[in-house]
Structure formats: structure tokens, C-alpha cells
Design a protein around this motif. Structure first.
Motif, PDB file in Angstrom:
ATOM      1  N   VAL A  85       0.879  -1.173   0.000  1.00 17.32           N
ATOM      2  CA  VAL A  85       0.000   0.000   0.000  1.00 17.32           C
ATOM      3  C   VAL A  85       0.914   1.220   0.000  1.00 17.32           C
ATOM      4  N   TYR A  86       0.647   2.169  -0.875  1.00 19.79           N
ATOM      5  CA  TYR A  86       1.460   3.370  -0.998  1.00 19.79           C
ATOM      6  C   TYR A  86       0.647   4.602  -0.614  1.00 19.79           C
ATOM      7  N   LYS A 131       2.871  -4.766  10.695  1.00 20.46           N
ATOM      8  CA  LYS A 131       3.434  -3.836  11.670  1.00 20.46           C
ATOM      9  C   LYS A 131       4.819  -3.364  11.265  1.00 20.46           C
ATOM     10  N   LYS A 132       5.598  -4.249  10.705  1.00 17.67           N
ATOM     11  CA  LYS A 132       6.988  -3.916  10.366  1.00 17.67           C
ATOM     12  C   LYS A 132       7.174  -3.957   8.863  1.00 17.67           C
ATOM     13  N   GLY A 133       8.266  -3.342   8.412  1.00 17.48           N
ATOM     14  CA  GLY A 133       8.595  -3.387   6.998  1.00 17.48           C
ATOM     15  C   GLY A 133       8.178  -2.149   6.231  1.00 17.48           C
ATOM     16  N   ALA A 134       7.687  -1.119   6.906  1.00 17.69           N
ATOM     17  CA  ALA A 134       7.300   0.117   6.224  1.00 17.69           C
ATOM     18  C   ALA A 134       8.536   0.966   5.945  1.00 17.69           C
ATOM     19  N   SER A 135       8.460   1.746   4.880  1.00 17.29           N
ATOM     20  CA  SER A 135       9.572   2.641   4.550  1.00 17.29           C
ATOM     21  C   SER A 135       9.017   3.921   3.947  1.00 17.29           C
ATOM     22  N   ALA A 136       9.819   4.987   4.033  1.00 17.84           N
ATOM     23  CA  ALA A 136       9.430   6.278   3.477  1.00 17.84           C
ATOM     24  C   ALA A 136      10.609   6.849   2.701  1.00 17.84           C
ATOM     25  N   HIS A 137      10.312   7.435   1.544  1.00 18.24           N
ATOM     26  CA  HIS A 137      11.339   8.023   0.688  1.00 18.24           C
ATOM     27  C   HIS A 137      10.850   9.370   0.177  1.00 18.24           C
ATOM     28  N   LEU A 143       6.720  12.769  -0.838  1.00 14.05           N
ATOM     29  CA  LEU A 143       7.060  11.803   0.203  1.00 14.05           C
ATOM     30  C   LEU A 143       6.239  10.554  -0.060  1.00 14.05           C
ATOM     31  N   GLU A 144       6.913   9.436  -0.285  1.00 12.63           N
ATOM     32  CA  GLU A 144       6.223   8.176  -0.572  1.00 12.63           C
ATOM     33  C   GLU A 144       6.417   7.227   0.594  1.00 12.63           C
ATOM     34  N   ILE A 145       5.308   6.786   1.158  1.00 10.24           N
ATOM     35  CA  ILE A 145       5.322   5.835   2.265  1.00 10.24           C
ATOM     36  C   ILE A 145       4.870   4.489   1.711  1.00 10.24           C
ATOM     37  N   LYS A 146       5.692   3.478   1.907  1.00  8.69           N
ATOM     38  CA  LYS A 146       5.394   2.137   1.401  1.00  8.69           C
ATOM     39  C   LYS A 146       5.133   1.224   2.588  1.00  8.69           C
ATOM     40  N   LEU A 147       3.958   0.600   2.614  1.00  7.64           N
ATOM     41  CA  LEU A 147       3.554  -0.297   3.691  1.00  7.64           C
ATOM     42  C   LEU A 147       3.272  -1.673   3.090  1.00  7.64           C
ATOM     43  N   GLN A 148       3.792  -2.720   3.711  1.00  4.65           N
ATOM     44  CA  GLN A 148       3.575  -4.079   3.203  1.00  4.65           C
ATOM     45  C   GLN A 148       2.188  -4.562   3.620  1.00  4.65           C
ATOM     46  N   LYS A 149       1.480  -5.139   2.662  1.00  2.00           N
ATOM     47  CA  LYS A 149       0.156  -5.680   2.956  1.00  2.00           C
ATOM     48  C   LYS A 149       0.259  -6.904   3.857  1.00  2.00           C
ATOM     49  N   ASN A 150      -0.753  -7.074   4.677  1.00  5.10           N
ATOM     50  CA  ASN A 150      -0.837  -8.239   5.543  1.00  5.10           C
ATOM     51  C   ASN A 150      -1.804  -9.221   4.889  1.00  5.10           C
ATOM     52  N   ASN A 151      -1.271 -10.257   4.286  1.00  7.62           N
ATOM     53  CA  ASN A 151      -2.101 -11.271   3.641  1.00  7.62           C
ATOM     54  C   ASN A 151      -2.457 -12.336   4.668  1.00  7.62           C
TER      55      ASN A 151
END
Length: 163
Positions: A85-86, A131-137, A143-151
Motif C-alpha cells: 500500500v502506498y 506492523k513492520k517493513g514500512a519505509s518512506a522516501h 514523500l512516498e510511504i510504502k507499507l507491506q500488505k498483511n495477507n
């Protein structure tokens, strides 16, 4: 053979289209939807329209109102891919990145300290995230925030035999 030419002749089509009034068509469609869709669904659609989601009635008007009134002061865009999710937030000043704090829950992203030091903005995410693995650039004034989906593949059966 079936006389197709009689049903679909050019003269009949032009007579039909000349007699059509766009307002009549719109009122017919609205009347049809109000008869077909149950009342509780209509209330849900009206609620979504009030939240900013256009429905089949007055979609153009809702889009115009959204353009006139900035409902999202951050002007953040949210989208999802198959795995992530961005959240993209336009920022002109790269120094403002250092002032803000970014948090997230499983379904919300929270931005504090932007554009003013005491501001807080909550952005609802379209899918649950880990909960973990998010990053921002920060790149190209964005500003792009990248969040990993919880499958979540675990599911439980609900017994409905006793109902």
C-alpha cells in the motif's frame, strides 16, 4: 428468415434517439435504482456519497464539489498493489520531512507535524498492513510511504446450523 431490417432500421433508431431527453433518461434510471435496490443499501450509498464517494446519483456534482472543497489538506493519494500500500504526499520543502512524524496502525496512516507543528492527519488505508517493513522516501517533491500488505490466510468457519 427473421426480418431484422424491420426491427433495426435506420429511421426507427433516429426517431427514438430524437425523442430522448437526457433528463428523462436520468430520472428513469434513478427511479429504476430506487425500486430495485433495497432501502438500507440506498442509505449506505448516500452515506458514502456524503463521505466523498460519488454514487450513481449526481456523480458529476459530487466530483465538482470535491474539487472545490479540499477534503484532504495533505492532498495525499493512497493506492495499493498486489503486495504493498502506498501513500504519496506532495511536499515542496524537503526540510518539512524532518519536522513530521509518521505512524501507522493495521488500517490507518497517521501524519503529525505537517503542515503546522500541531497538525495531525489520519489517512485510512485500503487494506490491512503489517506492523513492520514500512519505509518512506522523499523524491521529486513527493514523500512516498510504502507499507507491506498483511495477507491473512487464516480463516475460521462460523456455525450457522443453530440459527
Amino acid at each position: 428468415m427473421f426480418p431484422w431490417n424491420m426491427l433495426f432500421s435506420k429511421n426507427k433508431q433516429t426517431d427514438f434517439t430524437n425523442k430522448m431527453n437526457p433528463n428523462d433518461v436520468q430520472s428513469f434510471i434513478n427511479q429504476l435504482f430506487s425500486q430495485v435496490i433495497p432501502e438500507n443499501m440506498q442509505q449506505m450509498m448516500n452515506q458514502k456519497q456524503a463521505e466523498g464517494f460519488p454514487s450513481f446519483q449526481g456523480a458529476e456534482q459530487a466530483a465538482k464539489e470535491q474539487q472545490q472543497q479540499p477534503s484532504n489538506p495533505l492532498q495525499a493519494t493512497v493506492f495499493e498493489t498486489h503486495t504493498d500500500v502506498y501513500v504519496r504526499i506532495p511536499l515542496k520543502d524537503p526540510a518539512s520531512v524532518k519536522q513530521m512524524k509518521i505512524y501507522h496502525t493495521s488500517n490507518q496512516s497517521i501524519v503529525e507535524g505537517f503542515p503546522e507543528p500541531g497538525d495531525r492527519h489520519v489517512i485510512t488505508l485500503p487494506a490491512t498492513v503489517k506492523k513492520k517493513g514500512a519505509s518512506a522516501h522523499y523524491k521529486d517533491e513527493t514523500l512516498e510511504i510504502k507499507l507491506q500488505k498483511n495477507n491473512d490466510l487464516q480463516y475460521s468457519e462460523i456455525d450457522v446450523s443453530g440459527l
